[in-house]
Scaffold this motif. Sequence first.
Motif, PDB file in Angstrom:
ATOM      1  N   PHE A 174     -65.162   1.728 -47.183  1.00 34.74           N
ATOM      2  CA  PHE A 174     -64.185   0.928 -46.240  1.00 34.74           C
ATOM      3  C   PHE A 174     -63.448  -0.421 -46.994  1.00 34.74           C
ATOM      4  CE2 PHE A 174     -64.214  -1.426 -42.021  1.00 34.74           C
ATOM      5  CZ  PHE A 174     -63.131  -1.202 -41.639  1.00 34.74           C
ATOM      6  N   PHE A 175     -64.495  -1.019 -47.868  1.00 34.25           N
ATOM      7  CA  PHE A 175     -63.770  -2.112 -48.637  1.00 34.25           C
ATOM      8  C   PHE A 175     -63.126  -1.828 -49.783  1.00 34.25           C
ATOM      9  CE2 PHE A 175     -67.522  -3.442 -46.068  1.00 34.25           C
ATOM     10  CZ  PHE A 175     -66.828  -4.876 -45.443  1.00 34.25           C
ATOM     11  N   ILE A 176     -63.404  -0.520 -50.268  1.00 33.31           N
ATOM     12  CA  ILE A 176     -62.990  -0.097 -51.825  1.00 33.31           C
ATOM     13  C   ILE A 176     -61.641   0.453 -51.474  1.00 33.31           C
ATOM     14  CG2 ILE A 176     -63.147   1.671 -53.567  1.00 33.31           C
ATOM     15  CD1 ILE A 176     -66.106   1.205 -53.262  1.00 33.31           C
ATOM     16  N   ASP A 177     -61.337   1.163 -50.350  1.00 32.41           N
ATOM     17  CA  ASP A 177     -60.028   1.735 -50.315  1.00 32.41           C
ATOM     18  C   ASP A 177     -58.997   0.833 -49.734  1.00 32.41           C
ATOM     19  OD1 ASP A 177     -57.973   3.166 -49.006  1.00 32.41           O
ATOM     20  OD2 ASP A 177     -59.051   4.827 -48.315  1.00 32.41           O
ATOM     21  N   GLN A 178     -57.807   0.581 -50.592  1.00 29.17           N
ATOM     22  CA  GLN A 178     -56.969  -0.407 -50.326  1.00 29.17           C
ATOM     23  C   GLN A 178     -56.150  -0.276 -49.008  1.00 29.17           C
ATOM     24  OE1 GLN A 178     -54.095  -1.222 -53.652  1.00 29.17           O
ATOM     25  NE2 GLN A 178     -55.797  -1.213 -55.151  1.00 29.17           N
ATOM     26  N   ARG A 179     -56.158   0.815 -48.502  1.00 29.49           N
ATOM     27  CA  ARG A 179     -55.639   1.036 -46.985  1.00 29.49           C
ATOM     28  C   ARG A 179     -56.551   0.470 -45.911  1.00 29.49           C
ATOM     29  NH1 ARG A 179     -55.366   7.596 -47.615  1.00 29.49           N
ATOM     30  NH2 ARG A 179     -57.396   6.714 -48.434  1.00 29.49           N
ATOM     31  N   THR A 180     -57.725   0.338 -46.233  1.00 29.43           N
ATOM     32  CA  THR A 180     -58.724  -0.195 -44.953  1.00 29.43           C
ATOM     33  C   THR A 180     -59.270  -1.449 -45.480  1.00 29.43           C
ATOM     34  OG1 THR A 180     -60.586   1.157 -46.006  1.00 29.43           O
ATOM     35  CG2 THR A 180     -59.008   1.815 -44.285  1.00 29.43           C
ATOM     36  N   ARG A 181     -59.042  -2.187 -46.734  1.00 27.38           N
ATOM     37  CA  ARG A 181     -59.431  -3.324 -47.248  1.00 27.38           C
ATOM     38  C   ARG A 181     -59.745  -4.415 -46.491  1.00 27.38           C
ATOM     39  NH1 ARG A 181     -58.600  -4.269 -53.214  1.00 27.38           N
ATOM     40  NH2 ARG A 181     -59.921  -2.521 -53.608  1.00 27.38           N
ATOM     41  N   LYS A 182     -58.315  -4.885 -45.803  1.00 23.35           N
ATOM     42  CA  LYS A 182     -58.027  -5.882 -45.048  1.00 23.35           C
ATOM     43  C   LYS A 182     -58.802  -5.874 -43.851  1.00 23.35           C
ATOM     44  CE  LYS A 182     -54.018  -8.247 -43.596  1.00 23.35           C
ATOM     45  NZ  LYS A 182     -52.708  -8.212 -43.013  1.00 23.35           N
ATOM     46  N   LYS A 183     -58.812  -4.477 -42.932  1.00 27.92           N
ATOM     47  CA  LYS A 183     -59.508  -4.565 -41.923  1.00 27.92           C
ATOM     48  C   LYS A 183     -61.175  -4.928 -42.201  1.00 27.92           C
ATOM     49  CE  LYS A 183     -60.043  -1.706 -37.721  1.00 27.92           C
ATOM     50  NZ  LYS A 183     -59.622  -0.534 -37.074  1.00 27.92           N
ATOM     51  N   ALA A 184     -61.499  -4.217 -43.210  1.00 26.67           N
ATOM     52  CA  ALA A 184     -62.999  -4.270 -43.569  1.00 26.67           C
ATOM     53  C   ALA A 184     -63.410  -5.810 -43.641  1.00 26.67           C
ATOM     54  CB  ALA A 184     -63.064  -3.468 -44.772  1.00 26.67           C
ATOM     55  N   LEU A 185     -62.461  -6.501 -44.653  1.00 23.60           N
ATOM     56  CA  LEU A 185     -62.908  -8.021 -44.823  1.00 23.60           C
ATOM     57  C   LEU A 185     -62.829  -8.800 -43.672  1.00 23.60           C
ATOM     58  CD1 LEU A 185     -60.953  -7.945 -48.256  1.00 23.60           C
ATOM     59  CD2 LEU A 185     -63.347  -8.492 -47.873  1.00 23.60           C
ATOM     60  N   LYS A 186     -62.135  -8.505 -42.666  1.00 21.27           N
ATOM     61  CA  LYS A 186     -61.671  -8.982 -41.380  1.00 21.27           C
ATOM     62  C   LYS A 186     -62.971  -8.903 -40.493  1.00 21.27           C
ATOM     63  CE  LYS A 186     -58.259  -9.772 -37.696  1.00 21.27           C
ATOM     64  NZ  LYS A 186     -59.157  -9.338 -36.494  1.00 21.27           N
ATOM     65  N   LEU A 187     -63.299  -7.809 -40.471  1.00 22.36           N
ATOM     66  CA  LEU A 187     -64.536  -7.264 -39.597  1.00 22.36           C
ATOM     67  C   LEU A 187     -65.949  -8.134 -40.150  1.00 22.36           C
ATOM     68  CD1 LEU A 187     -63.721  -3.587 -38.759  1.00 22.36           C
ATOM     69  CD2 LEU A 187     -63.753  -5.726 -37.117  1.00 22.36           C
ATOM     70  N   LEU A 188     -66.036  -7.914 -41.579  1.00 19.73           N
ATOM     71  CA  LEU A 188     -66.978  -8.766 -42.109  1.00 19.73           C
ATOM     72  C   LEU A 188     -67.105 -10.282 -41.744  1.00 19.73           C
ATOM     73  CD1 LEU A 188     -69.449  -8.222 -43.972  1.00 19.73           C
ATOM     74  CD2 LEU A 188     -67.947  -8.571 -45.945  1.00 19.73           C
ATOM     75  N   GLU A 189     -65.861 -10.831 -42.066  1.00 26.39           N
ATOM     76  CA  GLU A 189     -65.889 -12.237 -41.697  1.00 26.39           C
ATOM     77  C   GLU A 189     -66.031 -12.492 -40.414  1.00 26.39           C
ATOM     78  OE1 GLU A 189     -61.737 -13.223 -43.489  1.00 26.39           O
ATOM     79  OE2 GLU A 189     -62.911 -15.023 -44.179  1.00 26.39           O
ATOM     80  N   ILE A 193     -69.606  -6.517 -39.008  1.00 31.20           N
ATOM     81  CA  ILE A 193     -70.248  -5.664 -39.979  1.00 31.20           C
ATOM     82  C   ILE A 193     -71.645  -6.316 -40.423  1.00 31.20           C
ATOM     83  CG2 ILE A 193     -70.134  -4.768 -42.087  1.00 31.20           C
ATOM     84  CD1 ILE A 193     -67.253  -4.003 -41.635  1.00 31.20           C
ATOM     85  N   HIS A 194     -72.770  -5.780 -40.408  1.00 33.52           N
ATOM     86  CA  HIS A 194     -73.916  -6.405 -40.877  1.00 33.52           C
ATOM     87  C   HIS A 194     -74.385  -5.927 -42.209  1.00 33.52           C
ATOM     88  CE1 HIS A 194     -73.531  -6.552 -36.261  1.00 33.52           C
ATOM     89  NE2 HIS A 194     -73.644  -7.863 -36.643  1.00 33.52           N
ATOM     90  N   ILE A 195     -74.621  -4.664 -42.374  1.00 33.22           N
ATOM     91  CA  ILE A 195     -74.973  -4.179 -43.616  1.00 33.22           C
ATOM     92  C   ILE A 195     -74.013  -3.053 -44.151  1.00 33.22           C
ATOM     93  CG2 ILE A 195     -77.615  -4.653 -43.227  1.00 33.22           C
ATOM     94  CD1 ILE A 195     -77.800  -1.782 -41.902  1.00 33.22           C
ATOM     95  N   LEU A 196     -74.186  -2.862 -45.385  1.00 32.80           N
ATOM     96  CA  LEU A 196     -73.406  -1.829 -46.145  1.00 32.80           C
ATOM     97  C   LEU A 196     -74.350  -0.578 -46.619  1.00 32.80           C
ATOM     98  CD1 LEU A 196     -71.577  -3.922 -48.678  1.00 32.80           C
ATOM     99  CD2 LEU A 196     -70.691  -3.228 -46.404  1.00 32.80           C
ATOM    100  N   GLY A 197     -73.766   0.587 -46.727  1.00 35.43           N
ATOM    101  CA  GLY A 197     -74.380   1.506 -47.310  1.00 35.43           C
ATOM    102  C   GLY A 197     -73.356   2.468 -48.234  1.00 35.43           C
TER     103      GLY A 197
END
Length: 241
Positions: A174-189, A193-197
């Motif tokens: 979700f973070f690696i794919d450039q198409r979804t990265r922005k959304k992933a970082l926003k949700l993490l901030e 999002i609490h943990i990664l797998g």
Amino acid sequence: MTSRRPAMGMADFHTHIIPGIDDGSRSAEMSLEMIKTSVEYGAGAIVLTPHFYATHDNPKHFFEKREKCMKTLASAGAGKLIPIRYGAEVAFFDGIAETDELKKLRISGTKNILIEMPFHPWPQRVADEIMALNRNRDYQIILAHIERFFDYFKPETFDMFLSQGILMQSNAEFFIDQRTRKKALKLLEEGKIHILGSDCHNMTTRKPNLGEACEIISGRLGDGVIEEMVKRSHLLLKKVI
Ligand SMILES: [Fe+2]
């Protein structure tokens, strides 16, 4: 020169490393490669989470199979490389909240259970059943790769789950794919999002990749965010049962 490892000791909460049990690793050799890769990028622990489908398996058969396949992995020396815990990726099923044997599918030593939600719009009864399970003190729910379900639930359901303490796991991809990265970082901030797998299945198309995601997160949000996630990942693995 310091060799900083990007995952900084973070536990990988979602893997298909046990050989021969599901669509993940095919052999003990492949499993060892997956574990070595995880160690190289700095994973601090690995949770083994083979698929469990109540529709075509039963817990007793699953435990026996998992035990047998775990032995293969243990005799190949996997446990010497990194702390390992075992659990399951439990596909949601009707009646999940009333299934006593579900306890055995929790991550070993903890109340955490990794649940994969349905891949179609969730009827209200699905959300209700997850909430019912979440009220049971024997469980801490972690929803697996939450990013795959955004089309299937209402934002209010997501907010309600978060407000009730349900934890969200997202895949490194979700973070690696450039198409979804922005959304992933926003949700993490935003703390959603609490943990990664890694959700790794092999050494080619779906290899262990937590390090790559951690590098991106550190680069964009700073090391502090990773440090916090590392701490959380180990707190969640603290033995309580
Ligand atoms: Fe998975």
